[in-house]
Structures are given as C-alpha cells and as structure tokens.
Design a protein around this motif. Structure first.
Motif, PDB file in Angstrom:
ATOM      1  N   GLU A   1       0.828  -1.206   0.000  1.00 17.65           N
ATOM      2  CA  GLU A   1       0.000   0.000   0.000  1.00 17.65           C
ATOM      3  C   GLU A   1       0.860   1.253   0.000  1.00 17.65           C
ATOM      4  O   GLU A   1       0.582   2.223  -0.717  1.00 17.65           O
ATOM      5  CB  GLU A   1      -0.916  -0.020   1.223  1.00 17.65           C
ATOM      6  N   ILE A   2       1.929   1.228   0.796  1.00 21.05           N
ATOM      7  CA  ILE A   2       2.840   2.375   0.852  1.00 21.05           C
ATOM      8  C   ILE A   2       3.524   2.571  -0.504  1.00 21.05           C
ATOM      9  O   ILE A   2       3.624   3.694  -1.015  1.00 21.05           O
ATOM     10  CB  ILE A   2       3.870   2.177   1.972  1.00 21.05           C
TER      11      ILE A   2
ATOM     12  N   SER B   1       1.043   4.033  -3.154  1.00 20.27           N
ATOM     13  CA  SER B   1       0.770   5.454  -2.929  1.00 20.27           C
ATOM     14  C   SER B   1       1.993   6.302  -3.275  1.00 20.27           C
ATOM     15  O   SER B   1       1.872   7.372  -3.895  1.00 20.27           O
ATOM     16  CB  SER B   1       0.363   5.669  -1.473  1.00 20.27           C
ATOM     17  N   PHE B   2       3.171   5.818  -2.912  1.00 15.99           N
ATOM     18  CA  PHE B   2       4.398   6.578  -3.148  1.00 15.99           C
ATOM     19  C   PHE B   2       4.679   6.732  -4.644  1.00 15.99           C
ATOM     20  O   PHE B   2       4.914   7.844  -5.137  1.00 15.99           O
ATOM     21  CB  PHE B   2       5.570   5.892  -2.458  1.00 15.99           C
TER      22      PHE B   2
ATOM     23  N   SER C   1       2.132   8.998  -6.428  1.00 15.67           N
ATOM     24  CA  SER C   1       2.392  10.412  -6.153  1.00 15.67           C
ATOM     25  C   SER C   1       3.619  10.904  -6.907  1.00 15.67           C
ATOM     26  O   SER C   1       3.618  12.005  -7.481  1.00 15.67           O
ATOM     27  CB  SER C   1       2.586  10.627  -4.645  1.00 15.67           C
TER      28      SER C   1
ATOM     29  N   SER D   1       6.170  13.395  -2.232  1.00 12.81           N
ATOM     30  CA  SER D   1       5.509  12.108  -2.455  1.00 12.81           C
ATOM     31  C   SER D   1       5.473  11.278  -1.181  1.00 12.81           C
ATOM     32  O   SER D   1       4.443  10.673  -0.854  1.00 12.81           O
ATOM     33  CB  SER D   1       6.225  11.341  -3.573  1.00 12.81           C
TER      34      SER D   1
ATOM     35  N   VAL E   1       2.231  10.047   1.361  1.00 10.12           N
ATOM     36  CA  VAL E   1       2.012   8.712   1.932  1.00 10.12           C
ATOM     37  C   VAL E   1       1.782   8.813   3.435  1.00 10.12           C
ATOM     38  O   VAL E   1       0.848   8.206   3.985  1.00 10.12           O
ATOM     39  CB  VAL E   1       3.214   7.800   1.631  1.00 10.12           C
TER      40      VAL E   1
ATOM     41  N   GLU F   1      -1.626  10.203   4.335  1.00  9.78           N
ATOM     42  CA  GLU F   1      -2.721   9.257   4.130  1.00  9.78           C
ATOM     43  C   GLU F   1      -2.787   8.222   5.246  1.00  9.78           C
ATOM     44  O   GLU F   1      -3.870   7.810   5.666  1.00  9.78           O
ATOM     45  CB  GLU F   1      -2.559   8.549   2.783  1.00  9.78           C
TER      46      GLU F   1
END
Length: 683
Positions: A314-315, A318-319, A322, A336, A340, A343
């Motif tokens: 998940e990290i 998202s990273f 971004s 970016s 993370v 969020e």
C-alpha cells in the motif's frame, strides 16, 4: 514547477556517549550554536521501542509515546532553533519548508525523529506530527558532493527491481506500479531475481546488462532490508539482506552495492527504495540507506521497521503514484513520501516507518515538464523492417509540423486568431488560413505580436520546451546536418541536453520582411551550456567544421532560437512563397549537400501540403537520398502513401527514388525510439 531548490532548515543531531547535541543552520545563512538537549540516548531508544510495535502492526500510538514525541519536539525546537525555523518557514511560503535532519552515528539512525509532535497552538504555526505536517517536508540529510538537478523525463521512469524471489516482485511491486505503468509513466524493467542474485558476481553480471543508456534505471527497488555485520577485523559493516522463499538469505555489503550501482548507472540512478519485509531487524536500514544515498543515488527511501506485506504494498503504490502522476508533487520525492505519511497517519503508526535520505537540498528528482499521461497504441507493423534498417546506421532527420501538437502551440495560436477574427464553431478555419486572414486584416506586426504572446505563454511554463519525440530522436541522431520546421527549438534543446560534449550550430532563415537577407547562425560550443549568436552564414560559419563531431540544425521556418530570441518566423502563406528564393548561397548549398549524404528520416511532413512541398524541393530537388523513410499517420490518405512509395514524394525530375513508408502514431514512434540503444552504445 521550478527546478530551483526550495529554502531548507537543518538540525544536525549527534551524540557523545549518552549525551545528545543539536545544531541548527539554514539556507538563509544563519548558523546556530551547538547545544545539549534534555533527551539522552537511552530516552531516544525508549521512544523507538514505544513507536516500533505500533508501526509494525499499524496501530495508533499510545499516550506515553505521544507524550515523549511532544517532549522531544520541545527539547529540540526551543530558543534559537525555534526562531530560525520560523524565519525559514516564512521564507518558504507558500511551499512547505524542507526540514533536513542531519543524523550522525548508527545509534541515532534508528530513532523515529519524524514522529516528533508539535503542540496545539502551534509553536511553528502548525500542529501534529512532523512527518505529516502541511508546512514541513522532513528528510534525513546526506551531505555528499555538489547539488544535483532533476532528471528530465519525457517518456517513462525506468524501475529495476532486485529480489531473491520473483514471488515478492509480483505481490509487492507489480501491483503497486500498475497504475503508473498503465499511464505510461513507469517502465518496469525485467527484474533481477533468483539465480541472478545468488552471489555478488551473479548480481554484478546482471547489473551490467542494464548499463546501456537506454536501459539504465532511474529507480532501483530492492526487496530486502539493511543489517549490520561484523567484518574480518570486527568492524561494523552495513549490508543489504535479500530474503528468499527458502534457504539462507543473500547478503550484499552496502558499500559494494553502492559502488556497483554507481559504476553501472551513473547519474541516471536517482532513487533507491529499500522495501523492508517481515522478519527484518528493527532500525537496521539506516546505515545502508545512508551509504547508498552518499555513493549511488540522490535519494533513498528506507524503513525503520519491518511491515506486513499488505501495508508495504500500500505504501509503495501510494508513493509511486504520487511521484509520477500526482500533479502537486510529481517528481518531488519528499512531497511524495509526505503524501504517503499524510494518508496513513490517521490509521496507525505505520506512517512513521518509511524515511527519506536525501543528498543535497533539492527533493525534485524528476522534471516532468512536457510529459503527458498517454495510452500508446501498439505500433503498426507496416514498414518496421525498413525503419529498423534506417535507425541502425547514420541518418538525417527532417522534423515537420504536421500531425500531433504536444506543446499545443498551434492549437493555442489558432484559437487566439479565430477569436480575434470572430470565427466560432463551424466557421473556424485551419491555422494557415487564420494566419493569412489575420495578417491581411490587421497587418504583419500585429500578427507577430499575437504569435509572440502565444509562444511566450508556453515559454513561461517551460523555458526549455521539449517533446517526447524530439527527446528520443535526439538520442538516436548522430552528428551531421538535420532540419526542423518547428517554431519552438525543441530538437535543439533535446540535442543540447543529450549531447553536452558536442557542438551544436543552428541556422535560421532571414526575417520575412527581409527576404533577401542572410541566414543567421547560433552556436553552443561543446562542453558549454550557453548559446551565442555567431552572425550570418557567411561571417559566422566555421568552414573547417567537422560534421562527424558537430550537429547542424536548419530551422527552416524560423521562430524562437534557443536563447528565446525571435529572428522572424515564417507564418503566412506569403512568407512561405517568398522565402525559398533567399536561400540560394554557396554556404547554404554546402549544408544541403551534407544533409543529402545520408538517408533521411521524414517525420511530420505531408506531400499534400504545398508548404511542405516547397521545403522538400528546396532540400531534395533530385529526390530524397536512397533508403530514406517517411512516417505517415495511421489514418493518412492512401494517395499520399502511393505518392511517396511509387513516385518518391513527386520530387525527382528523373528516375523516381521510391521512399519507404512507416505508419505510426507519434507516441508509438517515441516508444520505439526509447527502447533502442543510442549510437555508440550498441553492443
């Protein structure tokens, strides 16, 4: 987005025995005094032990951990440090301030400094955890070498994954990168897995396969974690541990890996991601990450604690999203990672596991100006064999203005002229017709003013405009004579950036109001960055110029030179009709001769456009050189294909030289060029 490094504020943190000291300094020129803080080394380790379990299980911090995090902030940001930080926050507005934590010594690397909690009421006009503060972007400072500017990205960011097992690549990385891959923002290279990382020798051989320019990764994603081992003389040696599905994990000395990455990938490598997995020792990544940031990459993302596979994925998702797709922080590694953390921090302390080591003070790793989200169509098979043959040797390019308009220059010019002419909807005319009508109605000087206004808007957004096609063509082109019809110097900028060790000469036609004038020459010498006007073609031309070492660009439609100077753009139909007669001079003929010594790659040119036919006859009055190739759009007219393939574009007065045809979109053509080795790198 500006390429200039933002203001920054730094807190240097070091220890002597159990005592901890901090020293503030900033980009505004202040250097604060070193002082001891109330926290001791044991206190900091206690904080890490409180935060670690919550981070690994992604649960909220308890009251005791939050209280210590608040006390740590108060201990560091007081007095002089607090006032200096406030000044830098003001200077950075409206952007967040880059807060650099220069942490010295292995015992301090494992401390979650990012968890510091600002009190309500806002000592820094902000409250909450530093890691997710809207006013601060927190990084761990690595001081090594000079400033590094962002890498221009016109196509895709290349990511190379290193893992002992392919299973983790599929589960953790491919899923995380899917959105960016689908948007053509990331290219996932074939990973280095399994037997290719069985030994250090195997890994070095695998890395070497990606050392060619068109294969070098911009990001290396390592599924593993840091550790510290004792060397032969009992010295501490940071290593990277790559766990496999079965058997013993593979260990690689961090310094050795950093040296190998630098040797193979050089400045193209901007980021290393250490994707910590379950089973890693808490706090062990810091030393390895710092070594990689000093020696190999500009930035390293590492984890303070091992995370569950799902949370790590998940990290990563998202990273990367971004970093490559998020409008507000695209290319900015600090922004970016901040996204993370923002969020995740409401859900649990897993937000404090990823930390960023940054060399220098500019977190902008990638410059995406000119990049656009695209879904490229598969390449058409027509003509791929002849195109491959052309690209395998030296060739010249004639880059036209027909087809796609990635910088939206023609679209903006047409819209502005149509509005001024009162043409709406069905009454709208093609650009060439709008230009001629406006010039006849308002006069040439007014037309030039509107043109400069349109192009000025583009140059305000990007002072060195590039397009993906020009960027990839520039890498494929060898020195010699080439030609462009574009009003903006995109090919010149691309060549200047791609080939800094080569001289570049730009030849510009005379102004339309002086059709009998001389052609002007601008040059950028090899090894230099600045462009300079060299005079006209007769006065400024080096007659002993070696075409094997220098590029010459014929700017046949004029427009903007690399220094943002305008020496007369061919805009109206009258300009195009009159201009070719002014190009009959010995020096010009010598350049045309050089252009015709090699096959020509014709892109963005239509024989059905009379302006383009004038250019073709001016350059190739005896027909295009043998083995030339013309690119036509997928939906182009069949009659044009026949004119090229059966009658050589209708140019030759004698024997017809047929021209091979390739049907491709601009995106597909850029993608094909992107995957090819550059001249001199074909091994």
């Amino acid at each position: 987005m500006s390429n200039n490094a933002p203001p920054w504020f730094e807190i240097a943190i070091e220890h002597a025995g159990d005592s901890v000291f901090v020293t503030p300094r900033g980009s505004l020129g202040q250097n604060g005094k070193k002082r001891q803080i109330s926290f001791r080394l044991d206190d900091l380790h206690e904080l890490a032990q409180k935060v670690g379990p919550a981070a690994m299980h992604h649960t909220p911090l308890d009251g005791g951990a939050r209280e210590m995090a608040r006390d740590l902030f108060a201990a560091i940001f007081e007095g002089e440090a607090l006032e200096m930080c406030r000044e830098h926050l003001t200077a950075a507005r409206p952007r967040p301030l880059l807060l650099r934590l220069a942490v010295s010594g292995r015992p301090l690397q494992a401390v979650p400094w990012e968890v510091m909690l600002t009190p309500k009421g806002g000592a820094l006009d902000t409250s909450g955890f530093l890691a997710s503060s809207p006013r601060l972007h927190v990084v761990r400072a690595v001081n090594s070498g000079g400033p590094v500017g962002p890498l221009r990205i016109l196509s895709r960011v290349r990511v190379l994954v290193i893992s002992a097992t392919s299973t983790r690549v599929d589960v953790q990385v491919k899923a995380a990168l899917k959105e960016a891959i689908d948007a053509h923002a990331i290219e996932l290279l074939d990973p280095i897995v399994g037997d290719h990382v069985a030994t250090l020798s195997d890994l070095r051989k695998a890395l070497q396969l990606y050392s060619q320019e068109h294969k070098r990764p911009h990001i290396v994603h390592i599924i593993g974690h840091g550790a510290v081992r004792r060397g032969a003389h009992q010295e501490a040696e940071p290593v990277l541990v790559l766990p496999g599905d079965t058997g013993d994990p593979i260990e690689i000395p961090a310094q050795t890996l950093a040296d190998d990455l630098l040797r193979c990938f050089g400045d193209d490598l901007r980021l290393v991601v250490l994707d910590a997995c379950e089973g890693a020792a808490p706090g062990a990544d810091g030393s390895a990450a710092e070594i990689l940031a000093k020696q190999a990459a500009v930035a390293v993302v590492a984890h303070l604690w091992p995370l569950r596979t799902e949370l790590a994925g998940e990290i990563a998702k998202s990273f990367y999203t971004s970093l490559t797709l998020w409008e507000q922080g695209r290319g900015d590694v600090a922004a970016s990672l901040h996204s993370v953390r923002h969020e995740l921090q409401a859900e649990g302390a897993g937000a404090f596991s990823p930390v960023l080591y940054l060399r220098g003070a500019n977190p902008l790793l990638f410059d995406f100006r000119g990049w656009k989200k695209r879904s490229p169509t598969p390449p058409s098979p027509e003509g791929l064999d002849v195109l491959e043959k052309l690209l395998s040797g030296p060739f010249s390019v004639l880059l036209g203005d027909s087809g796609e308009d990635p910088l939206e220059c023609q679209m903006a010019f047409r819209k502005k002229l149509a509005d001024k002419l009162g043409l709406k909807g069905e009454d709208a005319l093609p650009l060439a017709h709008c230009i001629q009508r406006y010039a006849l109605l308002k006069g040439r000087s007014e037309l030039d003013r509107v043109f400069k206004e349109v192009v000025g808007d583009i140059l305000t957004r990007d002072d060195t405009p590039l397009t993906p096609l020009a960027w990839e063509l520039a890498r494929a082109l060898q020195p010699g004579v080439h030609a462009t019809l574009l009003w903006l110097p995109v090919l010149e900028h691309a060549l200047a950036e791609r080939h800094q060790d080569r001289g570049i000469y730009v030849v510009q036609p005379p102004s339309p109001d002086d059709p009998g004038g001389s052609l002007w020459v601008m040059r950028r010498k090899a090894g230099e960055k600045e462009w300079a006007i060299a005079g006209d073609l007769d006065d400024g031309w080096p007659h002993d110029l070696d075409f094997r070492k220098n590029y010459v660009i014929l700017r046949l439609y004029g427009g903007y030179l690399p220094k943002r100077e305008v020496l007369g753009a061919l805009l109206t139909e009258d300009d195009h009709a009159l201009n070719p007669r002014s190009l009959e001079m010995p020096a010009w003929n010598a350049l045309i001769h050089q252009l015709c010594t090699r096959p020509t790659f014709v892109v963005g040119i239509s024989v059905l456009d009379w302006r383009h036919r004038l250019v073709l006859r001016l350059l190739f009055d005896q027909g295009l050189p043998p083995s030339s190739v013309a690119v036509l759009p997928l939906d182009g007219e069949e009659i044009e294909r026949r004119i090229w393939s059966e009658r050589g574009g209708g140019l030759s007065k004698g024997t017809q030289r047929r021209v091979s045809i390739v049907r491709q979109t601009t995106d597909a053509l850029s993608h094909m060029l992107e995957g090819r080795p550059a001249p001199g790198d074909r091994r």
